[in-house]
Design a protein around this motif. Structure first.
Motif, PDB file in Angstrom:
ATOM      1  N   THR A 200      -8.358  -2.382  -1.927  1.00 36.94           N
ATOM      2  CA  THR A 200      -7.754  -2.179  -0.615  1.00 36.94           C
ATOM      3  C   THR A 200      -8.881  -1.989   0.390  1.00 36.94           C
ATOM      4  OG1 THR A 200      -6.237  -0.808   0.704  1.00 36.94           O
ATOM      5  CG2 THR A 200      -7.499   0.315  -1.004  1.00 36.94           C
TER       6      THR A 200
ATOM      7  N   SER B 206       0.681   4.619  -4.548  1.00 37.89           N
ATOM      8  CA  SER B 206      -0.150   4.330  -3.385  1.00 37.89           C
ATOM      9  C   SER B 206       0.593   4.779  -2.138  1.00 37.89           C
ATOM     10  CB  SER B 206      -0.447   2.822  -3.316  1.00 37.89           C
ATOM     11  OG  SER B 206      -1.249   2.516  -2.198  1.00 37.89           O
TER      12      SER B 206
ATOM     13  N   CYS C 224      -1.929   3.389   2.308  1.00 38.68           N
ATOM     14  CA  CYS C 224      -3.035   2.449   2.091  1.00 38.68           C
ATOM     15  C   CYS C 224      -2.692   1.074   2.670  1.00 38.68           C
ATOM     16  CB  CYS C 224      -3.318   2.281   0.601  1.00 38.68           C
ATOM     17  SG  CYS C 224      -3.752   3.807  -0.266  1.00 38.68           S
TER      18      CYS C 224
ATOM     19  N   CYS D 113      -5.425   7.044   3.064  1.00 40.23           N
ATOM     20  CA  CYS D 113      -4.970   6.267   1.904  1.00 40.23           C
ATOM     21  C   CYS D 113      -5.127   7.116   0.653  1.00 40.23           C
ATOM     22  CB  CYS D 113      -5.792   4.980   1.798  1.00 40.23           C
ATOM     23  SG  CYS D 113      -5.648   4.101   0.221  1.00 40.23           S
TER      24      CYS D 113
ATOM     25  N   GLY E 266       0.790  -1.227   0.000  1.00 39.98           N
ATOM     26  CA  GLY E 266       0.000   0.000   0.000  1.00 39.98           C
ATOM     27  C   GLY E 266       0.816   1.267   0.000  1.00 39.98           C
TER      28      GLY E 266
END
Length: 228
Positions: free
Chosen positions: A85, A131, A134, A93, A68
């Motif tokens: 996710t 990302s 996350c 996130c 993430g």
């Protein structure tokens, strides 16, 4: 946790598989979101006592497709496809689909800040998927089936129609300050063209989720219950 990046591409303030376990559509999910008013599947059950015995001690674990946090090159680090996710909190996130790695504003294809769950389709023509903050991303099985719920957390993020949540008419009451945002989506690409309909609501919100809708997104709302 990484800092949030660029705001989502939507037009108005709104906010935003695997074949193993569905998003909890009940009241324990947290809400999703970033900016953009323009911005799963039930675990398979064993067939009988024999199958249950065989499965003892063999609980399948969801395997992360990628972390993430980080920049992921499409085609080498990650494959094109749809990812999910879950379990994100406090809108921390942030994800982004980009057409190159320049970091320029015009390289942005789509993005969002997420609380709860999000689905994102990474296309073969994308070059980079970013990302930050996350939970790990899991690949979505396009053939996954589930037992869709008839209620969902108003802050749960993004739900797959027919897998996480059942089609039908839903009501959310007691929303304040125009903070409830909902969206019916055609796909998980998160472009303006992905949006079938959306709204920011104060008071009571009523929406009919169609069987042909791909996803339903909700953030900042009171919980939704199916009324028809």
């Amino acid at each position: 946790m990484g800092m949030k990046g660029k705001v989502a591409l939507g037009a108005v303030v709104g906010i935003v598989v695997i074949g193993a376990v569905s998003v909890a559509a009940g009241g324990d999910g947290d809400g999703g979101g970033s900016e953009g008013k323009g911005s799963s599947a039930s675990q398979r059950q064993s067939g009988g006592a024999e199958d249950t015995a065989k499965e003892t001690g063999k609980k399948a674990e969801k395997k992360a497709a990628f972390a993430g946090d980080g920049d992921h090159q499409v085609g080498s680090d990650i494959k094109p496809g749809t990812y999910r996710t879950t379990g994100n909190t406090d809108d921390m996130c942030y994800w982004e689909r980009a057409k190159d790695a320049s970091g320029d504003a015009d390289s942005l294809l789509a993005n969002d800040n997420v609380t709860g769950s999000s689905y994102v389709t990474v296309k073969a023509t994308d070059k980079l998927f970013k990302s930050s903050g996350c939970k790990d991303w899991e690949a979505v099985d396009p053939k996954a089936a589930g037992t869709p719920a008839t209620h969902m957390s108003g802050k749960g993020g993004m739900f797959k129609v027919g897998v996480d949540v059942a089609p039908g008419t839903y009501k959310s009451t007691g929303n304040t300050d125009d903070m409830c945002y909902w969206e019916r989506a055609k796909d998980a690409e998160h472009s303006l063209e992905s949006i079938a309909a959306n709204n920011n609501v104060t008071g009571t919100a009523v929406v009919t989720i169609g069987a042909k809708d791909a996803y339903f997104k909700t953030t900042g709302c009171q919980d939704w219950k199916k009324t028809g």
